[in-house]
Design an enzyme around this catalytic site. Structure first.
Site, PDB file in Angstrom:
ATOM      1  N   LYS A 173       0.866  -1.187   0.000  1.00  0.00           N
ATOM      2  CA  LYS A 173       0.000   0.000   0.000  1.00  0.00           C
ATOM      3  C   LYS A 173       0.891   1.222   0.000  1.00  0.00           C
ATOM      4  O   LYS A 173       2.017   1.180   0.483  1.00  0.00           O
ATOM      5  CB  LYS A 173      -0.877   0.010   1.257  1.00  0.00           C
ATOM      6  CG  LYS A 173      -2.109   0.865   1.135  1.00  0.00           C
ATOM      7  CD  LYS A 173      -3.243   0.105   0.489  1.00  0.00           C
ATOM      8  CE  LYS A 173      -4.423   0.984   0.152  1.00  0.00           C
ATOM      9  NZ  LYS A 173      -5.575   0.191  -0.297  1.00  0.00           N
ATOM     10  N   ASP A 213      -7.035   4.334  -4.604  1.00  0.00           N
ATOM     11  CA  ASP A 213      -7.689   4.217  -3.299  1.00  0.00           C
ATOM     12  C   ASP A 213      -8.297   5.613  -3.073  1.00  0.00           C
ATOM     13  O   ASP A 213      -8.533   6.346  -4.049  1.00  0.00           O
ATOM     14  CB  ASP A 213      -6.679   3.820  -2.193  1.00  0.00           C
ATOM     15  CG  ASP A 213      -7.364   3.357  -0.896  1.00  0.00           C
ATOM     16  OD1 ASP A 213      -7.747   2.189  -0.812  1.00  0.00           O
ATOM     17  OD2 ASP A 213      -7.526   4.175   0.034  1.00  0.00           O
TER      18      ASP A 213
HETATM   19  P1  NDP Z   1     -12.893   7.915  -3.069  1.00  0.00           P
HETATM   20  O1  NDP Z   1     -11.815   8.904  -2.889  1.00  0.00           O
HETATM   21  O2  NDP Z   1     -13.430   7.675  -4.444  1.00  0.00           O
HETATM   22  O3  NDP Z   1     -14.125   8.241  -2.137  1.00  0.00           O
HETATM   23  C1  NDP Z   1     -13.971   8.366  -0.758  1.00  0.00           C
HETATM   24  C2  NDP Z   1     -15.307   8.776  -0.179  1.00  0.00           C
HETATM   25  O4  NDP Z   1     -15.248   8.680   1.236  1.00  0.00           O
HETATM   26  C3  NDP Z   1     -15.667  10.213  -0.503  1.00  0.00           C
HETATM   27  O5  NDP Z   1     -17.050  10.347  -0.554  1.00  0.00           O
HETATM   28  C4  NDP Z   1     -15.081  10.947   0.700  1.00  0.00           C
HETATM   29  O6  NDP Z   1     -15.667  12.206   0.967  1.00  0.00           O
HETATM   30  C5  NDP Z   1     -15.411   9.982   1.803  1.00  0.00           C
HETATM   31  N1  NDP Z   1     -14.484  10.155   2.924  1.00  0.00           N
HETATM   32  C6  NDP Z   1     -13.131  10.074   2.913  1.00  0.00           C
HETATM   33  N2  NDP Z   1     -12.639  10.336   4.124  1.00  0.00           N
HETATM   34  C7  NDP Z   1     -13.694  10.593   4.914  1.00  0.00           C
HETATM   35  C8  NDP Z   1     -13.828  10.922   6.272  1.00  0.00           C
HETATM   36  N3  NDP Z   1     -12.757  11.052   7.061  1.00  0.00           N
HETATM   37  N4  NDP Z   1     -15.074  11.113   6.754  1.00  0.00           N
HETATM   38  C9  NDP Z   1     -16.151  10.982   5.961  1.00  0.00           C
HETATM   39  N5  NDP Z   1     -16.086  10.664   4.648  1.00  0.00           N
HETATM   40  C10 NDP Z   1     -14.874  10.476   4.154  1.00  0.00           C
HETATM   41  O7  NDP Z   1     -12.316   6.551  -2.454  1.00  0.00           O
HETATM   42  P2  NDP Z   1     -12.800   5.058  -2.700  1.00  0.00           P
HETATM   43  O8  NDP Z   1     -14.265   5.006  -2.930  1.00  0.00           O
HETATM   44  O9  NDP Z   1     -11.893   4.454  -3.686  1.00  0.00           O
HETATM   45  O10 NDP Z   1     -12.452   4.393  -1.293  1.00  0.00           O
HETATM   46  C11 NDP Z   1     -13.394   4.335  -0.223  1.00  0.00           C
HETATM   47  C12 NDP Z   1     -12.979   3.245   0.756  1.00  0.00           C
HETATM   48  O11 NDP Z   1     -12.956   1.990   0.084  1.00  0.00           O
HETATM   49  C13 NDP Z   1     -11.593   3.403   1.370  1.00  0.00           C
HETATM   50  O12 NDP Z   1     -11.593   2.874   2.674  1.00  0.00           O
HETATM   51  C14 NDP Z   1     -10.730   2.515   0.484  1.00  0.00           C
HETATM   52  O13 NDP Z   1      -9.552   2.092   1.143  1.00  0.00           O
HETATM   53  C15 NDP Z   1     -11.685   1.373   0.238  1.00  0.00           C
HETATM   54  N6  NDP Z   1     -11.417   0.536  -0.925  1.00  0.00           N
HETATM   55  C16 NDP Z   1     -11.303   1.059  -2.178  1.00  0.00           C
HETATM   56  C17 NDP Z   1     -11.110   0.238  -3.264  1.00  0.00           C
HETATM   57  C18 NDP Z   1     -11.074   0.764  -4.652  1.00  0.00           C
HETATM   58  O14 NDP Z   1     -11.001  -0.050  -5.571  1.00  0.00           O
HETATM   59  N7  NDP Z   1     -11.137   2.051  -4.882  1.00  0.00           N
HETATM   60  C19 NDP Z   1     -10.959  -1.218  -3.102  1.00  0.00           C
HETATM   61  C20 NDP Z   1     -11.180  -1.679  -1.755  1.00  0.00           C
HETATM   62  C21 NDP Z   1     -11.378  -0.821  -0.716  1.00  0.00           C
HETATM   63  P3  NDP Z   1     -14.905  13.553   0.484  1.00  0.00           P
HETATM   64  O15 NDP Z   1     -15.010  13.554  -1.001  1.00  0.00           O
HETATM   65  O16 NDP Z   1     -15.629  14.638   1.151  1.00  0.00           O
HETATM   66  O17 NDP Z   1     -13.485  13.420   0.963  1.00  0.00           O
HETATM   67  O1  2IT Z   2      -7.985  -1.463  -0.755  1.00  0.00           O
HETATM   68  C1  2IT Z   2      -7.941  -1.981  -1.887  1.00  0.00           C
HETATM   69  O2  2IT Z   2      -8.087  -3.192  -2.058  1.00  0.00           O
HETATM   70  C2  2IT Z   2      -7.716  -1.090  -3.031  1.00  0.00           C
HETATM   71  N1  2IT Z   2      -7.640   0.124  -2.850  1.00  0.00           N
HETATM   72  C3  2IT Z   2      -7.556  -1.663  -4.404  1.00  0.00           C
HETATM   73  C4  2IT Z   2      -6.150  -2.143  -4.613  1.00  0.00           C
HETATM   74  C5  2IT Z   2      -5.824  -2.614  -5.998  1.00  0.00           C
HETATM   75  O3  2IT Z   2      -4.631  -2.896  -6.207  1.00  0.00           O
HETATM   76  O4  2IT Z   2      -6.691  -2.669  -6.877  1.00  0.00           O
END
Ligand code: NDP
Ligand code: 2IT
Length: 444
Positions: A125, A165
């Protein structure tokens, strides 16, 4: 003290102040007791000490120039945690809250998640405390180019393959890939989540959210239940949240609330996901806009209140520790039946324990959100094979992977006498394969 307790105790002493890392390690290690007891050779090989210490940690300076000509400096991180079963794989997070503890908790989780996918990917990561919010496209590009100017020497298609992420989506991956290609003069699958015009996989954008719903739907199906008519809350409004909402709705759920870091919207008629996509993906605006555009919807400043809305299904898809014990108890009091973690470690240890005591079906992040990285591995396979699969092919593989993970964690929990405890099931099933590979490699 047992071996597990001693390792956890040492880990806390030797990594002081890393509270998110301590939290993830506590959740994982304490559930591994049954496996450790069955394998006394692990202690002799200091397997847990090695498992919890990253193979390599890269910390670097990221200087860049903002639109006013001011030089800015951020911190860059890449933790290459474990390569026992494949090249390091895991996302990059750009958010002001990023520090070494956050990256290490995410990396540790990623090892087991990647193992659960059944695909050959190790755990890593990275990221930065850079805040993309309010930055111009040029500033984002300048930052990404500077970040990659250091990162390129540590990664590679067979070494370490980053992805997105929080704060890193298609735009950022594009700039990062462009700079990597320019420096190395090679067009290879060194990042996943790439655009479709330059080697990305169809369905990667949707994969994490859709995968979460495929697994949750399977848990429902096993209980003679389904998403039909279920009042659902999806927190966040980013990549994971949007596609979780979309697929849940396709399966008949009524998603009534979402948030961003400023506050939440409540729409008793069901969220209109196209409006969310327009606000979040196209305009990069705040979610409160939704209430200005959709009649009957309301906006409330602050996030925590979302968990007091009555629902059958709660899908936290924003960030770590967004559901604390108080919020978990509010959800339980309102009759929540299923909790599926789209974000990484969105529930505190106390919240998890409250859900489990109340017999809520609780699907932990490392299993439930594995669809994203699994599809990243499918993207890697397509890159190496120089071929493309259709959306239908990728979606079908994703669905199969999520259903397999579900039955694997279900079986692992049962095998050790903890039926229905998917935290145990996921940690054990993920760990068994990594442990076997590490033992095969000797003391390295
Ligand atoms: P994005 O940046 O696309 O979206 C993040 C969202 O969460 C936004 O709506 C953001 O709001 C909100 N957010 C972030 N921090 C906070 C906080 N402290 N309090 C409240 N809301 C918050 O990220 P992702 O959708 O990619 O990721 C979301 C989660 O999913 C994370 O935990 C990530 O690690 C996990 N994840 C992502 C994967 C992926 O493929 N993208 C895979 C597996 C897990 P704002 O815009 O206001 O900051
Ligand atoms: O938390 C996660 O699994 C991710 N942000 C996706 C990682 C990846 O390599 O696709």
């Amino acid at each position: 003290m047992t071996y597990v307790e001693r390792v956890l105790d040492d880990l806390k002493k030797r990594n002081p102040g890393e509270k998110e890392f301590h939290q993830a390690a506590t959740e994982i290690l304490l559930t591994l007791e049954p496996v450790i007891n069955a394998h006394p050779e692990y202690e002799k090989a200091a397997l847990l000490e090695r498992f919890t210490e990253p193979e390599r940690t890269v910390l670097f300076r990221v200087p860049w120039v903002d639109d006013n000509g001011v030089v800015r400096v951020n911190k860059g991180y890449r933790v290459q945690f474990n390569s026992a079963i494949g090249p390091y794989k895991g996302g990059l997070r750009f958010h002001p809250s990023v520090n070494l503890s956050v990256i290490k908790f995410l990396g540790l989780e990623q090892i087991l998640k990647n193992s659960l996918t059944g695909l050959p990917i190790g755990g890593g990561k990275g990221g930065s405390d850079f805040d993309p919010k309010g930055k111009s496209d040029r500033e984002i590009m300048a930052f990404c180019q500077s970040f990659m100017t250091e990162l390129y020497r540590h990664i590679g298609a067979d070494t370490d393959v980053p992805a997105g992420d929080i704060g890193v989506g298609a735009r950022e991956v594009g700039y990062l890939f462009g700079q990597y290609k320019r420096i190395r003069n090679e067009h290879v699958g060194v990042l996943t989540g790439r655009g479709l015009s330059y080697g990305g996989s169809l369905m990667r954008k949707e994969a994490t959210g859709y995968g979460l719903i495929y697994m949750t739907a399977e848990a429902m199906k096993q209980r003679g239940d389904s998403f039909k008519g279920k009042t659902t809350i999806v927190s966040g409004s980013g990549n994971v949240a949007i596609y979780a909402c979309e697929k849940a709705q396709q399966l008949g759920a009524k998603v009534v609330a979402m948030y961003d870091s400023n506050g939440y919207i409540y729409d008793p008629n069901g969220i209109q996901i196209d409006v969310i996509k327009q606000i979040k993906e196209v305009e990069r605006a705040r979610i409160k806009e939704y209430a200005n555009r959709v009649a009957g919807a309301t906006y409330t400043e602050g996030c925590k209140g979302i968990w007091t809305i009555p629902c059958d299904v709660a899908l936290p898809c924003a960030t770590q520790n967004e559901i604390d014990e108080e919020s978990a108890k509010a959800l339980i009091a309102n009759g929540v039946q299923y909790v599926g973690e789209g974000a990484n470690m969105p529930s505190t240890l106390e919240a998890i324990s409250a859900f489990q005591k109340a017999n809520v079906v609780f699907l932990p992040a490392k299993a439930a959100n594995a669809g994203g990285v699994a599809t990243s591995a499918l993207e890697m396979a397509q890159s190496s094979g120089r071929l493309y699969w259709s959306s239908e092919e990728v979606d079908a593989k994703l669905k199969t992977i999520m259903i397999n993970i579900y039955y694997n964690i279900d079986a692992a929990a049962k095998k050790y006498g903890y039926e229905g405890n998917y935290v145990m099931g996921a940690n054990i099933a993920g760990f068994e394969k990594v442990a076997e590979a590490m033992m095969a490699h000797g003391i390295v």
